[in-house]
Design an enzyme around this catalytic site. Structure first.
Site, mmCIF file in Angstrom:
data_model
loop_
_atom_site.group_PDB
_atom_site.id
_atom_site.type_symbol
_atom_site.label_atom_id
_atom_site.label_comp_id
_atom_site.label_asym_id
_atom_site.label_seq_id
_atom_site.Cartn_x
_atom_site.Cartn_y
_atom_site.Cartn_z
ATOM 1 N N SER A 1 -9.441 0.007 -5.715
ATOM 2 C CA SER A 1 -9.843 1.405 -5.619
ATOM 3 C C SER A 1 -10.696 1.688 -6.843
ATOM 4 O O SER A 1 -10.297 1.370 -7.969
ATOM 5 C CB SER A 1 -8.633 2.337 -5.595
ATOM 6 O OG SER A 1 -7.988 2.291 -4.335
ATOM 7 N N ARG B 1 2.141 -9.018 0.036
ATOM 8 C CA ARG B 1 1.046 -8.596 -0.849
ATOM 9 C C ARG B 1 1.501 -7.830 -2.086
ATOM 10 O O ARG B 1 0.678 -7.440 -2.901
ATOM 11 C CB ARG B 1 0.058 -7.735 -0.065
ATOM 12 C CG ARG B 1 0.689 -6.438 0.474
ATOM 13 C CD ARG B 1 -0.331 -5.471 1.019
ATOM 14 N NE ARG B 1 -0.945 -5.951 2.231
ATOM 15 C CZ ARG B 1 -1.976 -5.355 2.833
ATOM 16 N NH1 ARG B 1 -2.479 -4.250 2.317
ATOM 17 N NH2 ARG B 1 -2.491 -5.838 3.935
ATOM 18 N N HIS B 2 2.797 -7.553 -2.203
ATOM 19 C CA HIS B 2 3.288 -6.728 -3.299
ATOM 20 C C HIS B 2 4.138 -7.539 -4.279
ATOM 21 O O HIS B 2 4.857 -8.449 -3.885
ATOM 22 C CB HIS B 2 4.131 -5.560 -2.771
ATOM 23 C CG HIS B 2 3.324 -4.497 -2.090
ATOM 24 N ND1 HIS B 2 3.172 -4.443 -0.730
ATOM 25 C CD2 HIS B 2 2.617 -3.466 -2.606
ATOM 26 C CE1 HIS B 2 2.412 -3.410 -0.421
ATOM 27 N NE2 HIS B 2 2.060 -2.802 -1.532
ATOM 28 N N ARG C 1 4.775 -2.098 -11.298
ATOM 29 C CA ARG C 1 4.994 -1.090 -10.261
ATOM 30 C C ARG C 1 6.430 -1.196 -9.752
ATOM 31 O O ARG C 1 6.828 -2.245 -9.225
ATOM 32 C CB ARG C 1 4.032 -1.309 -9.090
ATOM 33 C CG ARG C 1 2.552 -1.202 -9.460
ATOM 34 C CD ARG C 1 2.105 0.238 -9.646
ATOM 35 N NE ARG C 1 0.809 0.321 -10.291
ATOM 36 C CZ ARG C 1 -0.357 0.291 -9.646
ATOM 37 N NH1 ARG C 1 -0.375 0.153 -8.336
ATOM 38 N NH2 ARG C 1 -1.492 0.397 -10.314
ATOM 39 N N ARG D 1 -3.570 -10.827 -5.916
ATOM 40 C CA ARG D 1 -4.005 -10.520 -4.554
ATOM 41 C C ARG D 1 -5.347 -11.191 -4.268
ATOM 42 O O ARG D 1 -5.573 -11.703 -3.172
ATOM 43 C CB ARG D 1 -4.097 -9.007 -4.356
ATOM 44 C CG ARG D 1 -4.258 -8.610 -2.906
ATOM 45 C CD ARG D 1 -4.166 -7.102 -2.697
ATOM 46 N NE ARG D 1 -2.806 -6.603 -2.804
ATOM 47 C CZ ARG D 1 -2.442 -5.370 -2.455
ATOM 48 N NH1 ARG D 1 -3.360 -4.526 -1.980
ATOM 49 N NH2 ARG D 1 -1.192 -4.978 -2.577
ATOM 50 N N GLU E 1 -6.866 -4.577 0.980
ATOM 51 C CA GLU E 1 -7.469 -3.807 -0.100
ATOM 52 C C GLU E 1 -7.295 -4.552 -1.414
ATOM 53 O O GLU E 1 -6.194 -4.974 -1.766
ATOM 54 C CB GLU E 1 -6.805 -2.431 -0.207
ATOM 55 C CG GLU E 1 -7.359 -1.583 -1.331
ATOM 56 C CD GLU E 1 -6.375 -0.527 -1.808
ATOM 57 O OE1 GLU E 1 -6.271 -0.348 -3.040
ATOM 58 O OE2 GLU E 1 -5.699 0.080 -0.961
ATOM 59 N N GLU F 1 7.983 -0.472 -7.151
ATOM 60 C CA GLU F 1 7.981 -0.228 -5.711
ATOM 61 C C GLU F 1 8.870 -1.259 -5.036
ATOM 62 O O GLU F 1 8.674 -2.463 -5.219
ATOM 63 C CB GLU F 1 6.563 -0.308 -5.153
ATOM 64 C CG GLU F 1 5.620 0.725 -5.756
ATOM 65 C CD GLU F 1 4.172 0.509 -5.365
ATOM 66 O OE1 GLU F 1 3.415 1.493 -5.349
ATOM 67 O OE2 GLU F 1 3.795 -0.639 -5.092
#
Length: 428
Positions: free
Chosen positions: A355, A211-212, A203, A402, A352, A205
């Site tokens: 998903s 958390r990333h 990713r 995570r 989270e 980002e």
């Protein structure tokens, strides 16, 4: 032949090899704490043996050494009352002084990650993570899943074209895969019915949070002939309970001792709440209103308060959230008669982790959803999977790092990766 420390038998001549993590020089003895992959033991060198003592005093922390001798039992020795009395010592690799100390900054620790993992607490993070993966696989194989391996170099950026790493691919462009989502659905269309993959995902980002990370390990699965997205939720719940129980049985005491946290294996079904009902509960209980920009989704503060709510209301560390708006969900999520996505998020300890959803398997409906999102040629290769028949199906993905972060109560996701990759880190 080398004998592992855990396999030593009393008064039996053996050769042991491992890493030195402590040397203590006393008046009459030199004590060396040695560890291998199985355990650790105190090696006691009597200073009356001058040649052996000279070798022992030349050993440094981190050195790799081999001893020949016998294990004996002693009431004066801690750690199970076992010590090793050596006849000979060979230094296989002499270590320099460590460039790390207990006050080292996080970036310095990451620069010397292989040394940081020699820490008595941190050395267990990766083995526990490995056991968790082992038991996930065990559960999935028992439930008729097959493991697939999908490409990480892809020709289409993504459904949105954002947050991907672009790479040069001969005379054209390629991208690092954010997820195996489209390919695991391709496998369903191929007739495999139940598939999973545990593999890297990427990713792009620029997120500097605890958390990333830009490269992580994604636990993805997809399975066919479901009746509802609730079947997907049930599959995930049962899989997590199975793997967590196995990890607790093997490492529960160690996790409590080294990480100061209890690994709780849920005994009841994970509670479920609609997103709008959660908003109301957070407003009523904590006077919290989600910012307008985040309405229809969760943010970090919402997740933390949702955990507090779940513990107070259900005594559960897990919480399923359903009832999302289609604007916040991908086009490939199936929708109900009111055009609402049939999917969910799963929170664990205030974060989270998943998903999941029932996917849209009907070709015309999928084209409609893609068009509504402004997608066309970008996802044509994907929609083709459904043109020739595809069963009802659904699935989810979990970020391994995570999950590790949360199970062990770590402060930052960089501790949950063997080698961390973030916006500002490409080494070692």
């Amino acid at each position: 032949m080398r004998t592992l420390i855990k396999d030593l038998k009393e008064n039996e001549l053996a050769n042991i090899s491992g890493m030195v993590y402590k040397v203590r020089d006393t008046k009459y003895m030199v004590f060396i704490m040695l560890k291998d992959r199985s355990s650790f033991i105190q090696v006691s060198v009597d200073k009356q043996n001058e040649e052996l003592t000279k070798k022992a005093l030349g050993v440094t922390n981190g050195s790799i050494v081999s001893f020949k001798g016998k294990m004996v039992l002693s009431e004066y020795v801690k750690n199970g009352g076992k010590e090793f009395l050596p006849e000979d010592l060979e230094i296989l690799s002499l270590a320099d002084a460590y460039p790390l100390d207990e006050n080292a900054l996080p970036d310095t620790r990451l620069d010397y990650r292989w040394l940081d993992l020699r820490n008595e607490k941190k050395e267990w993070i990766i083995p526990i993570q490995s056991a968790f993966v082992q038991y996930l696989r065990e559960y999935l194989y028992k439930n008729d899943f097959i493991e697939i391996h999908t490409p990480k170099l892809i020709g289409t950026a993504s459904e949105s074209g954002s947050s991907v790493f672009e790479v040069k691919y001969f005379d054209t462009k390629a991208y690092l895969a954010q997820s195996p989502q489209f390919y695991k659905q391709m496998a369903i269309a191929s007739g495999y019915e139940r598939v999973f993959e545990i593999a890297p995902a990427f990713r792009a980002e620029n997120s500097n949070t605890n958390r990333h990370c830009t490269e992580f390990t994604s636990i993805d699965l997809e399975f066919a002939y479901i009746d509802s997205y609730e079947d997907v939720m049930h599959m995930e719940e049962e899989m997590l309970k199975y793997a967590m129980k196995k990890v607790k049985d093997e490492y529960g005491d160690l996790i409590k001792e080294r990480f100061g946290i209890e690994l709780v294996v849920p005994k009841k079904a994970f509670p479920v709440i609609k997103l709008q009902d959660l908003y109301q509960e957070l407003k009523k209980r904590y006077n919290y209103e989600i910012p307008e920009r985040d309405i229809g989704d969760l943010n970090a503060e919402t997740e933390k308060l949702a955990y507090q709510f779940a513990m107070e209301e259900y005594n559960s560390e897990f919480l399923f959230i359903v009832g999302y708006n289609k604007a916040k969900r991908p086009f490939y999520h199936m929708r109900d008669e009111n055009d609402n996505p049939l999917g969910y998020d799963l929170l664990y300890r205030g974060m989270e982790i998943t998903s999941g959803a029932q996917r849209e398997h009907r070709y015309e409906k999928l084209l409609h959803n893609a068009k509504e999102k402004g997608l066309g040629e970008d996802v044509k290769f994907y929609t083709e999977f459904f043109k020739y028949g595809c069963p009802p199906h659904g699935g989810f993905a979990i970020g391994l790092e995570r999950m590790t972060l949360l199970m062990l109560g770590l402060d930052h996701i960089r501790e949950a990766e063997f080698i961390f990759r973030g916006p500002n880190r490409l080494h070692p």
